[in-house]
Design a protein around this motif. Structure first.
Motif, PDB file in Angstrom:
ATOM      1  N   VAL A  97       0.837  -1.201   0.000  1.00 49.58           N
ATOM      2  CA  VAL A  97       0.000   0.000   0.000  1.00 49.58           C
ATOM      3  C   VAL A  97       0.872   1.250   0.000  1.00 49.58           C
ATOM      4  CG1 VAL A  97      -1.708   1.315   1.323  1.00 49.58           C
ATOM      5  CG2 VAL A  97      -1.949  -1.171   1.091  1.00 49.58           C
ATOM      6  N   TRP A  98       1.931   1.247   0.805  1.00 44.32           N
ATOM      7  CA  TRP A  98       2.821   2.413   0.856  1.00 44.32           C
ATOM      8  C   TRP A  98       3.372   2.715  -0.538  1.00 44.32           C
ATOM      9  CZ3 TRP A  98       7.385   4.663  -0.188  1.00 44.32           C
ATOM     10  CH2 TRP A  98       7.760   5.782   0.564  1.00 44.32           C
ATOM     11  N   ASN A  99       3.859   1.705  -1.210  1.00 39.70           N
ATOM     12  CA  ASN A  99       4.420   1.908  -2.548  1.00 39.70           C
ATOM     13  C   ASN A  99       3.360   2.375  -3.542  1.00 39.70           C
ATOM     14  OD1 ASN A  99       7.164   1.281  -2.097  1.00 39.70           O
ATOM     15  ND2 ASN A  99       6.734  -0.909  -2.176  1.00 39.70           N
ATOM     16  N   ALA A 100       2.166   1.824  -3.437  1.00 42.64           N
ATOM     17  CA  ALA A 100       1.099   2.217  -4.362  1.00 42.64           C
ATOM     18  C   ALA A 100       0.759   3.693  -4.216  1.00 42.64           C
ATOM     19  CB  ALA A 100      -0.142   1.358  -4.123  1.00 42.64           C
ATOM     20  N   VAL A 101       0.690   4.171  -2.986  1.00 41.63           N
ATOM     21  CA  VAL A 101       0.377   5.583  -2.751  1.00 41.63           C
ATOM     22  C   VAL A 101       1.556   6.462  -3.152  1.00 41.63           C
ATOM     23  CG1 VAL A 101      -0.231   7.300  -1.011  1.00 41.63           C
ATOM     24  CG2 VAL A 101      -1.233   5.011  -0.897  1.00 41.63           C
ATOM     25  N   ALA A 102       2.751   6.094  -2.724  1.00 44.17           N
ATOM     26  CA  ALA A 102       3.929   6.931  -2.964  1.00 44.17           C
ATOM     27  C   ALA A 102       4.261   7.066  -4.444  1.00 44.17           C
ATOM     28  CB  ALA A 102       5.132   6.365  -2.213  1.00 44.17           C
ATOM     29  N   LEU A 103       3.943   6.048  -5.237  1.00 41.62           N
ATOM     30  CA  LEU A 103       4.358   6.032  -6.642  1.00 41.62           C
ATOM     31  C   LEU A 103       3.234   6.359  -7.619  1.00 41.62           C
ATOM     32  CD1 LEU A 103       6.613   2.833  -6.584  1.00 41.62           C
ATOM     33  CD2 LEU A 103       7.381   5.204  -6.784  1.00 41.62           C
ATOM     34  N   HIS A 104       2.081   6.775  -7.122  1.00 45.36           N
ATOM     35  CA  HIS A 104       0.945   6.880  -8.042  1.00 45.36           C
ATOM     36  C   HIS A 104       1.075   8.025  -9.046  1.00 45.36           C
ATOM     37  CE1 HIS A 104      -0.831   9.979  -5.290  1.00 45.36           C
ATOM     38  NE2 HIS A 104      -1.489  10.367  -6.369  1.00 45.36           N
ATOM     39  N   THR A 105       1.974   8.985  -8.804  1.00 52.23           N
ATOM     40  CA  THR A 105       2.217  10.034  -9.800  1.00 52.23           C
ATOM     41  C   THR A 105       3.536   9.828 -10.533  1.00 52.23           C
ATOM     42  OG1 THR A 105       3.320  11.509  -8.219  1.00 52.23           O
ATOM     43  CG2 THR A 105       0.923  11.724  -8.434  1.00 52.23           C
ATOM     44  N   THR A 106       4.170   8.693 -10.333  1.00 51.52           N
ATOM     45  CA  THR A 106       5.464   8.417 -10.963  1.00 51.52           C
ATOM     46  C   THR A 106       5.253   7.534 -12.185  1.00 51.52           C
ATOM     47  OG1 THR A 106       6.602   8.538  -8.829  1.00 51.52           O
ATOM     48  CG2 THR A 106       7.753   7.428 -10.625  1.00 51.52           C
TER      49      THR A 106
END
Length: 236
Positions: free
Chosen positions: A106-115
């Motif tokens: 979940v952390w990665n999904a949120v952190a990377l959603h604009t990358t």
């Protein structure tokens, strides 16, 4: 309203999911809340259409938290808003006893959603949050959804007629106090669009002004082909 009547659709209804929904509902504006629900919808439908195996509850968690970093709660933060959201999701899920491996997803999904260019090569939940956000904000993949699916999602979780301007305003309000956090992302497009005085950070200028450029490389003719010499101080 939760989009429970969407064909071929499943909204998590666990105690955890209900508490997440209420937490985000209490924290975000109507625009951001409904956007977050639709991100889950588009992500879920994309995963179902493409045959990905994903955990709906993890996808829901990441979708719910993906824009919380834009809210007033983070007006003093200098982190990227995506990182604020990822940290908030981690704190919430950890307090509810979710296992560390799932929290990391979940952390990665949120952190990377604009990358761009990275999430699609990671776990399905990470890829699907970005896909869902891209569909809801920019219409990416619009024609890959049936008219019935689009109508059902929007009817269940309304998309305002002026959503395009509204989401740009929400981005700006969440990032205008931390302009340096937009470097290296397309988030600086929002600041440039809303603020004529905004100056982008230029990577080429950073390279050319780095400590390396303050040194001159010895030439072979100087008898020193492998070492550099400090550039004289500007003040002599």
């Amino acid at each position: 309203m939760m989009p429970s009547a969407i064909p071929e659709f499943y909204i998590p209804d666990s105690q955890l999911a209900r508490e997440m929904t209420q937490y985000i509902r209490d924290t975000e504006s109507d625009l951001l809340f409904h956007h977050s629900v639709r991100v889950y919808c588009w992500g879920y439908l994309t995963g179902a259409r493409t045959g990905l195996s994903f955990d709906p509850e993890l996808l829901y968690a990441a979708s719910m938290f993906h824009d919380i970093g834009l809210t007033a709660r983070y007006r003093d933060s200098q982190l990227r808003f995506e990182v604020d959201g990822a940290n908030a999701a981690r704190e919430f899920l950890r307090s509810h006893g979710v296992r560390d491996a799932d929290i990391e997803t979940v952390w990665n999904a949120v952190a990377l959603h604009t990358t761009p260019g990275i999430p699609q090569f990671m776990r399905p939940e990470i890829a699907l949050v970005q896909a869902g956000a891209g569909m809801d904000v920019a219409g990416r993949g619009y024609d890959q959804f049936s008219e019935a699916q689009r109508a059902a999602v929007v009817a269940a979780s309304p998309r305002e007629a002026d959503f395009a301007q509204g989401i740009i305003d929400a981005f700006y309000e969440g990032m205008q106090h931390r302009p340096l956090s937009t470097f290296g992302t397309f988030n600086d497009d929002v600041l440039a669009f809303k603020d004529p005085a905004f100056q982008r950070v230029d990577m080429c200028s950073i390279i050319l002004a780095s400590d390396w450029t303050r040194r001159t490389i010895c030439h072979a003719a100087d008898g020193c082909p492998h070492h550099d010499h400090p550039h004289p101080p500007a003040n002599g």
